[in-house]
Write an enzyme that holds these catalytic residues in place. Structure first.
Site, PDB file in Angstrom:
ATOM      1  N   HIS A  99      -2.194  -1.484  -6.042  1.00  0.00           N
ATOM      2  CA  HIS A  99      -1.198  -1.391  -7.118  1.00  0.00           C
ATOM      3  C   HIS A  99       0.173  -1.307  -6.443  1.00  0.00           C
ATOM      4  O   HIS A  99       0.285  -0.793  -5.326  1.00  0.00           O
ATOM      5  CB  HIS A  99      -1.317  -0.105  -7.931  1.00  0.00           C
ATOM      6  CG  HIS A  99      -2.644   0.162  -8.560  1.00  0.00           C
ATOM      7  ND1 HIS A  99      -3.703   0.664  -7.869  1.00  0.00           N
ATOM      8  CD2 HIS A  99      -3.049   0.049  -9.844  1.00  0.00           C
ATOM      9  CE1 HIS A  99      -4.728   0.831  -8.696  1.00  0.00           C
ATOM     10  NE2 HIS A  99      -4.370   0.467  -9.901  1.00  0.00           N
ATOM     11  N   ASP A 102       0.937   2.044  -4.943  1.00  0.00           N
ATOM     12  CA  ASP A 102       0.126   2.472  -3.791  1.00  0.00           C
ATOM     13  C   ASP A 102       0.845   2.151  -2.492  1.00  0.00           C
ATOM     14  O   ASP A 102       0.728   2.892  -1.513  1.00  0.00           O
ATOM     15  CB  ASP A 102      -1.228   1.738  -3.723  1.00  0.00           C
ATOM     16  CG  ASP A 102      -2.016   1.825  -4.996  1.00  0.00           C
ATOM     17  OD1 ASP A 102      -1.870   2.823  -5.721  1.00  0.00           O
ATOM     18  OD2 ASP A 102      -2.783   0.877  -5.274  1.00  0.00           O
ATOM     19  N   GLU A 230      -9.914  -5.623 -16.772  1.00  0.00           N
ATOM     20  CA  GLU A 230     -10.945  -4.707 -16.268  1.00  0.00           C
ATOM     21  C   GLU A 230     -11.322  -3.727 -17.383  1.00  0.00           C
ATOM     22  O   GLU A 230     -10.634  -2.728 -17.588  1.00  0.00           O
ATOM     23  CB  GLU A 230     -10.384  -3.976 -15.049  1.00  0.00           C
ATOM     24  CG  GLU A 230     -11.410  -3.123 -14.350  1.00  0.00           C
ATOM     25  CD  GLU A 230     -10.821  -2.397 -13.135  1.00  0.00           C
ATOM     26  OE1 GLU A 230     -10.057  -3.011 -12.364  1.00  0.00           O
ATOM     27  OE2 GLU A 230     -11.135  -1.208 -12.972  1.00  0.00           O
ATOM     28  N   GLU A 266     -16.225  -3.171 -13.350  1.00  0.00           N
ATOM     29  CA  GLU A 266     -16.417  -1.984 -12.516  1.00  0.00           C
ATOM     30  C   GLU A 266     -17.690  -1.253 -12.944  1.00  0.00           C
ATOM     31  O   GLU A 266     -17.873  -0.945 -14.120  1.00  0.00           O
ATOM     32  CB  GLU A 266     -15.204  -1.063 -12.640  1.00  0.00           C
ATOM     33  CG  GLU A 266     -15.355   0.205 -11.831  1.00  0.00           C
ATOM     34  CD  GLU A 266     -14.042   0.937 -11.626  1.00  0.00           C
ATOM     35  OE1 GLU A 266     -12.999   0.277 -11.446  1.00  0.00           O
ATOM     36  OE2 GLU A 266     -14.066   2.172 -11.647  1.00  0.00           O
ATOM     37  N   ASP A 307     -15.928   7.252  -9.476  1.00  0.00           N
ATOM     38  CA  ASP A 307     -15.584   6.273  -8.436  1.00  0.00           C
ATOM     39  C   ASP A 307     -16.254   6.557  -7.090  1.00  0.00           C
ATOM     40  O   ASP A 307     -15.594   6.585  -6.049  1.00  0.00           O
ATOM     41  CB  ASP A 307     -14.061   6.225  -8.214  1.00  0.00           C
ATOM     42  CG  ASP A 307     -13.317   5.541  -9.345  1.00  0.00           C
ATOM     43  OD1 ASP A 307     -13.944   4.809 -10.120  1.00  0.00           O
ATOM     44  OD2 ASP A 307     -12.086   5.747  -9.446  1.00  0.00           O
TER      45      ASP A 307
END
Ligand code: XLS
Ligand code: NI
Ligand code: NI
Length: 441
Positions: A99, A102, A230, A266, A307
């Site tokens: 991103h 980031d 997503e 995901e 995650d």
């Protein structure tokens, strides 16, 4: 400057190795079904979880020990780029993803944020010249900053819509500059908490407009990446607009976007939606909408997006089965949108985690290829649906039946005979394939 000094390049050593810093199953050059593992699996490192994440949770501060922690602001951003490319080389990653926030800190103004980005993007571009690691996708974070409290493209505030659009414009330019294969839109806060204050129709219409504007601009600048949405059902909002592939596909079709975007699926979002990972992959595949994968897994006992690095082999087999049946992921890949656990705070843990994930998908790939070679599941379907191959079944699928004809047929039936679905037998066969693929053969 180097950051992971006690770690050398991670190599394939085979299933018998007991070196924790070696691949046991992921052998990048090994061919499976005519292509190398590296070509098929297209692994990506997620910048946010590996270089930006501090492992804080709602109950406590970050625990991560990172060799770049001693730097601040832009110095830290630059150190992270150096560390990232060292990591990519050592773990042998063909791709990475990020991103905007980031890689570069947000400034006080949009112009300042863009300037920070330009500096870091130029640095990444330089590093990419000497690296095999390519950009799988980039995206912009239109959810963390307080301005996105009511969403971004679906915000109740037009100024926020404009700001979010400006960030996407920059994101598309960055993607083009770095040769991104894909560009991702995760819904972030594109959803709502309550209908008591929400104009759902306007918010969804605006989201549709947002994607069209992004597509127009990508065309204008000649950025030919595959656009991906997503799906995620909830978290952070209680109702995310792109709940799952089915609802996302309906949204795309309604707004004339089905040729513009595909899905980035995901695993943990699938399970949050009450689906299996393979269900979401399958749904996308049969509609020719499977674009890329965020490879992770949820915790079976926790109802949120934990995650975790993917280690469940049964799931990686079924996921790779869908991916192989799709003819691969095209420009997509397996991006580890996964973070080490809070207790795994050392730099070495970043390597262990990626090795675990890469090995797990390599196992999944080899087992899935064997299942396909032996037509195991194809034969199951062939047999189970054989009644549609002839007689009245063939008439139904060929559109030659109507209710008159079906009534006439049904009235003439003396007995209806169903057959077993043989689920336990099929599961046992998959276990057998899993256990025998790597046994001495
Ligand atoms: C969050 C999402 C996010 C996207 C990129 O749950 O998975 O990490 O992949 O914005
Ligand atoms: Ni993700
Ligand atoms: Ni997620």
């Amino acid at each position: 400057m180097t950051y992971f000094n006690n770690i050398s390049n991670i190599k394939y050593e085979g299933p018998k190795s007991n070196n924790p810093l070696a691949f046991k199953f992921y052998n990048p050059e090994e061919k499976v079904g005519g292509k190398t593992m590296e070509e098929i699996l297209r692994f990506g490192v997620a910048y946010w979880h590996t270089f930006t994440e501090d492992l804080s949770d709602p109950f406590g501060a970050g625990t991560a020990i990172r060799p770049w922690d001693k730097y601040q602001g832009m110095d830290c951003a630059k150190a992270r780029v150096e560390a990232a490319f060292e990591f990519f080389e050592k773990i042998n990653a063909p791709f990475f993803a990020f991103h905007d926030v980031d890689i570069a800190p947000e400034g006080d103004t949009l112009a300042e944020s863009n300037k920070n980005l330009d500096t870091i993007v130029a640095m990444i571009k330089e590093y990419m010249k000497d690296s095999k690691t390519k950009l799988l996708w980039n995206t912009v974070n239109n959810f963390s900053h307080p301005r996105f409290v009511h969403g971004a493209g679906s915000s109740s505030n037009a100024d926020v819509f404009a700001y979010a659009a400006a960030k996407v414009k920059k994101g598309l330019e960055v993607g083009k500059e770095l040769g991104a294969e894909n560009y991702v839109f995760w819904g972030g806060r594109e959803g709502y908490e309550t209908l008591l204050n929400t104009d759902m129709k306007l918010e969804m219409d605006n989201l549709g407009r947002f994607f069209h504007m992004a597509n127009d601009y990508a065309k204008e600048i000649g950025f030919d990446a595959q656009f991906l949405i997503e799906p995620k059902p909830k978290e952070p909002t209680s109702h995310q607009y792109d709940f799952d592939v089915a609802s996302g596909y309906a949204f795309l079709q309604h707004y004339g976007l089905e040729d513009v975007l595909k899905f980035n699926i995901e695993a943990n979002h699938a399970t949050l939606a009450g689906h299996t990972f393979e269900h979401e992959l399958h749904y996308a595949r049969i509609h020719n909408m499977l674009g890329s994968v965020d490879a992770n897994q949820g915790h079976p006992l926790l109802g949120w997006d934990t995650d975790e690095f993917p280690t469940d082999l049964h799931t990686t087999v079924l996921a790779m089965y869908e991916i192989l049946k799709n003819g691969g992921l095209g420009r997509g890949g397996l991006n580890f949108d996964a973070k080490v656990r809070r207790g795994s705070f050392t730099p070495e843990d970043l390597f262990h985690a990626h090795i675990a994930g890469m090995d797990s998908f390599a196992v999944g790939l080899k087992v899935a290829q064997r299942l396909i070679d032996d037509k195991v599941l194809e034969n199951v379907l062939e047999d189970r649906y054989k009644s549609y191959k002839e007689g009245i079944g063939l008439d139904i699928v060929e559109g030659k039946a109507d209710l008159h004809k079906l009534e006439e047929y049904a009235l003439g039936l003396t007995e209806i005979k169903n057959e077993s679905g043989k689920l336990e037998s099929i599961k046992a066969i998959i276990n057998q394939y899993l256990l025998t693929t790597f046994a001495a053969r």
